[in-house]
Motif scaffolding. Structure first.
Motif, PDB file in Angstrom:
ATOM      1  N   PRO A 227       3.300  -9.847  -5.581  1.00 25.02           N
ATOM      2  CA  PRO A 227       2.850  -8.448  -5.584  1.00 25.02           C
ATOM      3  C   PRO A 227       1.464  -8.316  -6.204  1.00 25.02           C
ATOM      4  O   PRO A 227       0.994  -9.220  -6.888  1.00 25.02           O
ATOM      5  N   GLN A 228       0.844  -7.195  -5.947  1.00 23.13           N
ATOM      6  CA  GLN A 228      -0.444  -6.915  -6.550  1.00 23.13           C
ATOM      7  C   GLN A 228      -0.252  -6.282  -7.922  1.00 23.13           C
ATOM      8  O   GLN A 228       0.739  -5.599  -8.178  1.00 23.13           O
TER       9      GLN A 228
ATOM     10  N   TYR B  89       5.689   0.420  -4.488  1.00 20.25           N
ATOM     11  CA  TYR B  89       4.986   0.603  -5.750  1.00 20.25           C
ATOM     12  C   TYR B  89       5.185   2.051  -6.210  1.00 20.25           C
ATOM     13  O   TYR B  89       5.358   2.958  -5.393  1.00 20.25           O
TER      14      TYR B  89
ATOM     15  N   PHE C 151       4.560   4.397  -3.107  1.00 20.37           N
ATOM     16  CA  PHE C 151       3.839   3.786  -2.001  1.00 20.37           C
ATOM     17  C   PHE C 151       4.607   2.602  -1.442  1.00 20.37           C
ATOM     18  O   PHE C 151       5.038   1.728  -2.190  1.00 20.37           O
TER      19      PHE C 151
ATOM     20  N   GLN D  74       3.582   5.100  -8.962  1.00 18.96           N
ATOM     21  CA  GLN D  74       2.490   5.522  -9.851  1.00 18.96           C
ATOM     22  C   GLN D  74       2.948   6.766 -10.594  1.00 18.96           C
ATOM     23  O   GLN D  74       2.990   7.866 -10.029  1.00 18.96           O
TER      24      GLN D  74
ATOM     25  N   LEU E  30       4.645  -2.322  -9.591  1.00 12.90           N
ATOM     26  CA  LEU E  30       5.645  -2.753  -8.621  1.00 12.90           C
ATOM     27  C   LEU E  30       7.015  -2.193  -8.971  1.00 12.90           C
ATOM     28  O   LEU E  30       7.456  -2.262 -10.115  1.00 12.90           O
TER      29      LEU E  30
ATOM     30  N   HIS F 130      -1.044   3.506 -14.144  1.00 14.70           N
ATOM     31  CA  HIS F 130      -1.494   2.682 -13.030  1.00 14.70           C
ATOM     32  C   HIS F 130      -0.339   2.389 -12.073  1.00 14.70           C
ATOM     33  O   HIS F 130       0.827   2.532 -12.421  1.00 14.70           O
ATOM     34  N   LEU F 131      -0.700   2.007 -10.879  1.00 10.67           N
ATOM     35  CA  LEU F 131       0.289   1.583  -9.894  1.00 10.67           C
ATOM     36  C   LEU F 131       1.044   0.361 -10.396  1.00 10.67           C
ATOM     37  O   LEU F 131       0.442  -0.575 -10.908  1.00 10.67           O
TER      38      LEU F 131
ATOM     39  N   GLU G 233       4.360   9.201  -7.716  1.00 13.07           N
ATOM     40  CA  GLU G 233       3.969   8.955  -6.328  1.00 13.07           C
ATOM     41  C   GLU G 233       4.448   7.552  -5.957  1.00 13.07           C
ATOM     42  O   GLU G 233       4.294   6.601  -6.743  1.00 13.07           O
TER      43      GLU G 233
ATOM     44  N   PHE H  17      -1.032  -0.286   2.968  1.00 12.44           N
ATOM     45  CA  PHE H  17      -0.263   0.706   2.226  1.00 12.44           C
ATOM     46  C   PHE H  17       0.007   1.932   3.084  1.00 12.44           C
ATOM     47  O   PHE H  17      -0.815   2.317   3.919  1.00 12.44           O
ATOM     48  N   GLY H  18       1.156   2.538   2.842  1.00 16.86           N
ATOM     49  CA  GLY H  18       1.418   3.838   3.398  1.00 16.86           C
ATOM     50  C   GLY H  18       0.645   4.901   2.630  1.00 16.86           C
ATOM     51  O   GLY H  18       0.011   4.612   1.615  1.00 16.86           O
ATOM     52  N   ARG H  19       0.724   6.146   3.125  1.00 19.17           N
ATOM     53  CA  ARG H  19      -0.045   7.221   2.506  1.00 19.17           C
ATOM     54  C   ARG H  19       0.548   7.703   1.194  1.00 19.17           C
ATOM     55  O   ARG H  19      -0.085   8.463   0.474  1.00 19.17           O
ATOM     56  N   GLY H  20       1.764   7.298   0.921  1.00 14.63           N
ATOM     57  CA  GLY H  20       2.381   7.700  -0.328  1.00 14.63           C
ATOM     58  C   GLY H  20       3.275   8.913  -0.179  1.00 14.63           C
ATOM     59  O   GLY H  20       3.080   9.754   0.704  1.00 14.63           O
TER      60      GLY H  20
ATOM     61  N   LYS I  26      10.436  -5.609  -4.351  1.00 16.36           N
ATOM     62  CA  LYS I  26       9.801  -6.366  -3.278  1.00 16.36           C
ATOM     63  C   LYS I  26      10.856  -7.099  -2.472  1.00 16.36           C
ATOM     64  O   LYS I  26      11.944  -7.398  -2.975  1.00 16.36           O
TER      65      LYS I  26
ATOM     66  N   PHE J 249       6.963  -4.168   0.018  1.00 10.60           N
ATOM     67  CA  PHE J 249       6.862  -3.745  -1.381  1.00 10.60           C
ATOM     68  C   PHE J 249       7.002  -2.229  -1.479  1.00 10.60           C
ATOM     69  O   PHE J 249       6.616  -1.488  -0.572  1.00 10.60           O
TER      70      PHE J 249
ATOM     71  N   PHE K 181      -2.391  -3.805 -10.551  1.00 12.16           N
ATOM     72  CA  PHE K 181      -3.487  -2.857 -10.472  1.00 12.16           C
ATOM     73  C   PHE K 181      -4.063  -2.519 -11.845  1.00 12.16           C
ATOM     74  O   PHE K 181      -3.345  -2.480 -12.843  1.00 12.16           O
ATOM     75  N   GLY K 182      -5.365  -2.235 -11.853  1.00 15.63           N
ATOM     76  CA  GLY K 182      -6.002  -1.711 -13.040  1.00 15.63           C
ATOM     77  C   GLY K 182      -5.709  -0.223 -13.177  1.00 15.63           C
ATOM     78  O   GLY K 182      -5.038   0.380 -12.339  1.00 15.63           O
ATOM     79  N   ASP K 183      -6.225   0.367 -14.232  1.00 18.19           N
ATOM     80  CA  ASP K 183      -5.975   1.773 -14.503  1.00 18.19           C
ATOM     81  C   ASP K 183      -6.832   2.709 -13.656  1.00 18.19           C
ATOM     82  O   ASP K 183      -6.600   3.917 -13.634  1.00 18.19           O
TER      83      ASP K 183
ATOM     84  N   LEU L 101      -9.697   1.716  -7.519  1.00 22.71           N
ATOM     85  CA  LEU L 101      -8.730   0.820  -8.141  1.00 22.71           C
ATOM     86  C   LEU L 101      -9.081  -0.626  -7.874  1.00 22.71           C
ATOM     87  O   LEU L 101      -9.444  -0.982  -6.756  1.00 22.71           O
TER      88      LEU L 101
ATOM     89  N   GLY M  90      -2.938  11.986  -0.870  1.00 26.39           N
ATOM     90  CA  GLY M  90      -2.331  12.144   0.441  1.00 26.39           C
ATOM     91  C   GLY M  90      -2.822  11.170   1.499  1.00 26.39           C
ATOM     92  O   GLY M  90      -2.421  11.257   2.657  1.00 26.39           O
ATOM     93  N   ARG M  91      -3.658  10.230   1.067  1.00 28.34           N
ATOM     94  CA  ARG M  91      -4.202   9.286   2.047  1.00 28.34           C
ATOM     95  C   ARG M  91      -3.930   7.838   1.666  1.00 28.34           C
ATOM     96  O   ARG M  91      -4.400   6.927   2.337  1.00 28.34           O
ATOM     97  N   GLY M  92      -3.209   7.628   0.609  1.00 33.66           N
ATOM     98  CA  GLY M  92      -2.845   6.272   0.238  1.00 33.66           C
ATOM     99  C   GLY M  92      -4.013   5.489  -0.312  1.00 33.66           C
ATOM    100  O   GLY M  92      -4.967   6.051  -0.844  1.00 33.66           O
ATOM    101  N   LEU M  93      -3.939   4.176  -0.165  1.00 38.37           N
ATOM    102  CA  LEU M  93      -4.965   3.289  -0.686  1.00 38.37           C
ATOM    103  C   LEU M  93      -5.778   2.715   0.463  1.00 38.37           C
ATOM    104  O   LEU M  93      -5.239   2.116   1.384  1.00 38.37           O
TER     105      LEU M  93
END
Lengths: 114, 112
Positions: B100-101, A36, A90, A38, A46, A43-44, A88, A104-107, A49, A34, B103-105, B90, B41-44
Protein backbone atom coordinates in the motif's frame (compact mmCIF):
# COMPACT_ATOMS: atom_id res chain seq x y z
CA UNK A 1 -5.55 1.55 -18.17
CA UNK A 2 -7.68 0.86 -15.17
CA UNK A 3 -10.49 3.03 -13.82
CA UNK A 4 -12.36 3.09 -10.52
CA UNK A 5 -15.94 4.14 -9.80
CA UNK A 6 -17.26 4.96 -6.38
CA UNK A 7 -20.97 5.39 -6.81
CA UNK A 8 -21.80 6.91 -3.45
CA UNK A 9 -20.30 10.39 -3.22
CA UNK A 10 -22.00 11.41 0.02
CA UNK A 11 -23.45 9.08 2.63
CA UNK A 12 -25.15 10.16 5.84
CA UNK A 13 -25.95 7.58 8.52
CA UNK A 14 -26.93 7.42 12.13
CA UNK A 15 -24.77 5.57 14.63
CA UNK A 16 -25.31 1.80 14.64
CA UNK A 17 -26.54 1.77 11.05
CA UNK A 18 -24.90 -0.61 8.62
CA UNK A 19 -22.60 0.69 5.92
CA UNK A 20 -21.78 -0.45 2.43
CA UNK A 21 -19.75 1.69 0.04
CA UNK A 22 -19.56 0.59 -3.55
CA UNK A 23 -16.39 0.33 -5.59
CA UNK A 24 -16.21 -0.99 -9.13
CA UNK A 25 -13.14 -1.09 -11.32
CA UNK A 26 -12.38 -1.79 -14.91
CA UNK A 27 -9.26 -3.75 -15.76
CA UNK A 28 -8.84 -7.03 -17.56
CA UNK A 29 -5.88 -8.41 -15.61
CA UNK A 30 -4.98 -9.30 -12.06
CA UNK A 31 -5.43 -6.44 -9.63
CA UNK A 32 -4.49 -5.28 -6.18
CA UNK A 33 -7.32 -3.55 -4.34
CA UNK A 34 -7.25 -1.04 -1.50
CA UNK A 35 -9.51 1.07 0.64
CA UNK A 36 -8.01 4.16 2.22
CA UNK A 37 -9.60 6.45 4.81
CA UNK A 38 -8.98 10.12 5.52
CA UNK A 39 -10.31 11.30 8.87
CA UNK A 40 -10.91 15.05 9.22
CA UNK A 41 -7.59 16.86 9.48
CA UNK A 42 -5.54 13.69 9.12
CA UNK A 43 -3.54 12.05 6.36
CA UNK A 44 -4.77 9.27 4.13
CA UNK A 45 -4.21 5.87 5.66
CA UNK A 46 -4.77 2.28 4.64
CA UNK A 47 -8.01 0.68 5.82
CA UNK A 48 -7.59 -2.70 4.16
CA UNK A 49 -6.13 -4.38 1.08
CA UNK A 50 -6.62 -7.39 -1.13
CA UNK A 51 -3.85 -9.02 -3.13
CA UNK A 52 -4.86 -12.67 -3.36
CA UNK A 53 -6.48 -15.50 -1.42
CA UNK A 54 -9.66 -15.13 0.60
CA UNK A 55 -11.81 -12.55 -1.21
CA UNK A 56 -13.26 -11.36 2.09
CA UNK A 57 -10.68 -9.18 3.78
CA UNK A 58 -10.86 -7.61 7.18
CA UNK A 59 -9.29 -4.29 8.04
CA UNK A 60 -8.95 -1.98 10.95
CA UNK A 61 -11.83 -0.68 13.08
CA UNK A 62 -14.27 -3.44 12.11
CA UNK A 63 -14.27 -2.74 8.37
CA UNK A 64 -14.29 -5.49 5.79
CA UNK A 65 -14.45 -5.68 2.02
CA UNK A 66 -15.33 -8.40 -0.42
CA UNK A 67 -13.66 -8.86 -3.78
CA UNK A 68 -16.13 -10.22 -6.33
CA UNK A 69 -14.10 -10.84 -9.45
CA UNK A 70 -17.10 -11.52 -11.70
CA UNK A 71 -18.58 -8.16 -10.79
CA UNK A 72 -15.26 -6.25 -10.75
CA UNK A 73 -16.28 -4.98 -7.35
CA UNK A 74 -14.61 -4.40 -3.99
CA UNK A 75 -17.33 -3.01 -1.72
CA UNK A 76 -16.54 -1.81 1.77
CA UNK A 77 -18.79 -2.81 4.67
CA UNK A 78 -19.20 -2.24 8.36
CA UNK A 79 -22.16 -3.73 10.28
CA UNK A 80 -22.48 -0.88 12.78
CA UNK A 81 -20.93 2.53 12.22
CA UNK A 82 -19.78 4.93 14.89
CA UNK A 83 -19.55 8.71 14.95
CA UNK A 84 -15.76 8.32 14.73
CA UNK A 85 -16.13 6.69 11.31
CA UNK A 86 -16.96 10.10 9.84
CA UNK A 87 -14.34 10.46 7.12
CA UNK A 88 -13.66 10.31 3.41
CA UNK A 89 -13.13 6.85 1.94
CA UNK A 90 -11.18 6.08 -1.21
CA UNK A 91 -11.06 2.90 -3.22
CA UNK A 92 -7.89 2.26 -5.23
CA UNK A 93 -6.82 -0.32 -7.79
CA UNK A 94 -3.46 -1.22 -9.25
CA UNK A 95 -2.40 -3.81 -11.77
CA UNK A 96 -0.39 -6.63 -10.22
CA UNK A 97 3.29 -6.67 -11.08
CA UNK A 98 5.40 -4.02 -12.73
CA UNK A 99 5.56 -0.41 -11.62
CA UNK A 100 2.94 0.49 -9.09
CA UNK A 101 0.62 3.16 -10.43
CA UNK A 102 -2.66 3.01 -8.56
CA UNK A 103 -5.89 4.54 -9.74
CA UNK A 104 -8.14 6.12 -7.13
CA UNK A 105 -11.86 6.56 -7.07
CA UNK A 106 -13.35 9.99 -6.43
CA UNK A 107 -14.00 9.21 -2.81
CA UNK A 108 -17.08 8.89 -0.63
CA UNK A 109 -17.75 11.34 2.15
CA UNK A 110 -19.33 9.56 5.10
CA UNK A 111 -21.01 11.52 7.90
CA UNK A 112 -22.24 9.60 10.92
CA UNK A 113 -24.63 11.38 13.24
CA UNK A 114 -24.43 10.48 16.93
CA UNK B 1 9.86 2.48 11.30
CA UNK B 2 9.26 4.42 8.13
CA UNK B 3 8.06 8.00 8.16
CA UNK B 4 7.21 10.55 5.52
CA UNK B 5 7.61 14.27 5.98
CA UNK B 6 6.01 16.84 3.75
CA UNK B 7 6.36 20.60 4.09
CA UNK B 8 5.20 23.22 4.33
CA UNK B 9 1.75 22.35 5.62
CA UNK B 10 0.24 25.52 4.18
CA UNK B 11 1.53 28.02 1.68
CA UNK B 12 0.14 31.23 0.25
CA UNK B 13 1.85 32.47 -2.88
CA UNK B 14 1.17 35.21 -5.42
CA UNK B 15 0.48 34.41 -9.06
CA UNK B 16 3.69 34.18 -11.03
CA UNK B 17 5.89 33.27 -8.09
CA UNK B 18 7.97 30.06 -7.96
CA UNK B 19 7.09 26.98 -5.92
CA UNK B 20 9.03 24.30 -4.12
CA UNK B 21 7.33 21.63 -2.04
CA UNK B 22 9.50 19.02 -0.42
CA UNK B 23 8.86 15.46 0.63
CA UNK B 24 11.29 13.13 2.38
CA UNK B 25 10.98 9.54 3.47
CA UNK B 26 12.91 7.98 6.31
CA UNK B 27 13.48 4.40 7.33
CA UNK B 28 13.41 2.76 3.90
CA UNK B 29 15.42 2.60 0.69
CA UNK B 30 14.57 2.95 -2.98
CA UNK B 31 10.90 3.74 -2.51
CA UNK B 32 8.54 4.62 -5.33
CA UNK B 33 7.55 8.25 -4.76
CA UNK B 34 4.43 10.09 -5.86
CA UNK B 35 2.93 13.57 -6.00
CA UNK B 36 -0.86 13.86 -6.06
CA UNK B 37 -3.31 16.72 -6.09
CA UNK B 38 -6.49 16.13 -4.14
CA UNK B 39 -9.61 18.12 -5.02
CA UNK B 40 -12.89 17.81 -3.17
CA UNK B 41 -15.16 15.28 -4.88
CA UNK B 42 -12.55 14.46 -7.48
CA UNK B 43 -10.31 12.02 -5.68
CA UNK B 44 -6.57 11.93 -6.12
CA UNK B 45 -4.99 13.05 -9.36
CA UNK B 46 -1.54 11.58 -9.91
CA UNK B 47 0.86 14.31 -11.03
CA UNK B 48 4.29 12.65 -10.97
CA UNK B 49 5.87 9.43 -9.87
CA UNK B 50 9.43 8.24 -9.54
CA UNK B 51 10.92 4.76 -9.31
CA UNK B 52 14.49 5.95 -8.70
CA UNK B 53 16.87 8.89 -8.42
CA UNK B 54 16.51 11.19 -11.40
CA UNK B 55 13.66 9.12 -12.86
CA UNK B 56 10.46 11.15 -13.12
CA UNK B 57 7.29 10.28 -14.98
CA UNK B 58 4.62 12.88 -15.56
CA UNK B 59 1.02 11.83 -15.68
CA UNK B 60 -0.59 15.16 -16.41
CA UNK B 61 1.09 17.93 -18.47
CA UNK B 62 0.80 21.20 -16.61
CA UNK B 63 2.63 24.03 -14.98
CA UNK B 64 4.45 21.83 -12.49
CA UNK B 65 7.60 19.74 -12.49
CA UNK B 66 9.16 17.24 -10.11
CA UNK B 67 12.67 16.18 -9.23
CA UNK B 68 14.27 13.44 -7.18
CA UNK B 69 17.78 14.58 -6.28
CA UNK B 70 18.24 11.90 -3.62
CA UNK B 71 16.79 8.45 -3.05
CA UNK B 72 14.31 9.56 -0.43
CA UNK B 73 13.65 13.14 -1.49
CA UNK B 74 10.96 14.24 -3.90
CA UNK B 75 10.40 17.87 -4.83
CA UNK B 76 7.44 19.47 -6.58
CA UNK B 77 8.26 22.75 -8.32
CA UNK B 78 6.94 25.47 -10.52
CA UNK B 79 8.69 28.44 -12.11
CA UNK B 80 5.53 30.55 -12.28
CA UNK B 81 2.41 29.65 -10.35
CA UNK B 82 -1.04 30.04 -11.85
CA UNK B 83 -4.32 30.57 -10.01
CA UNK B 84 -5.34 27.08 -11.13
CA UNK B 85 -2.42 25.58 -9.19
CA UNK B 86 -4.26 26.17 -5.94
CA UNK B 87 -5.10 22.94 -4.19
CA UNK B 88 -4.07 20.26 -1.76
CA UNK B 89 -0.89 18.39 -2.66
CA UNK B 90 0.00 15.00 -1.29
CA UNK B 91 3.25 13.09 -1.36
CA UNK B 92 3.25 9.30 -1.01
CA UNK B 93 5.65 6.38 -1.09
CA UNK B 94 5.49 2.64 -1.53
CA UNK B 95 7.97 -0.22 -1.85
CA UNK B 96 6.32 -2.09 -4.69
CA UNK B 97 3.26 -3.20 -6.56
CA UNK B 98 1.96 -5.36 -3.73
CA UNK B 99 2.39 -2.76 -1.04
CA UNK B 100 0.00 0.00 0.00
CA UNK B 101 0.93 3.63 -0.30
CA UNK B 102 1.88 5.77 2.68
CA UNK B 103 0.85 9.40 2.50
CA UNK B 104 2.23 12.61 3.92
CA UNK B 105 0.07 15.14 5.71
CA UNK B 106 -0.28 17.28 2.59
CA UNK B 107 0.32 20.91 1.64
CA UNK B 108 -2.54 23.35 1.23
CA UNK B 109 -1.43 25.75 -1.52
CA UNK B 110 -3.34 28.97 -2.08
CA UNK B 111 -2.52 31.25 -4.99
CA UNK B 112 -3.53 34.89 -4.74
Amino acid sequence: AQSVSQHNHHVILSEAASLELGCNYSYGGTVNLFWYVQYPGQHLQLLLKYFSGDPLVKGIKGFEAEFIKSKFSFNLRKPSVQWSDTAEYFCAVSASGGSYIPTFGRGTSLIVHP
Amino acid sequence: SQTIHQWPATLVQPVGSPLSLECTVEGTSNPNLYWYRQAAGRGLQLLFYSVGIGQISSEVPQNLSASRPQDRQFILSSKKLLLSDSGFYLCAWTLGSNQPQHFGDGTRLSIL
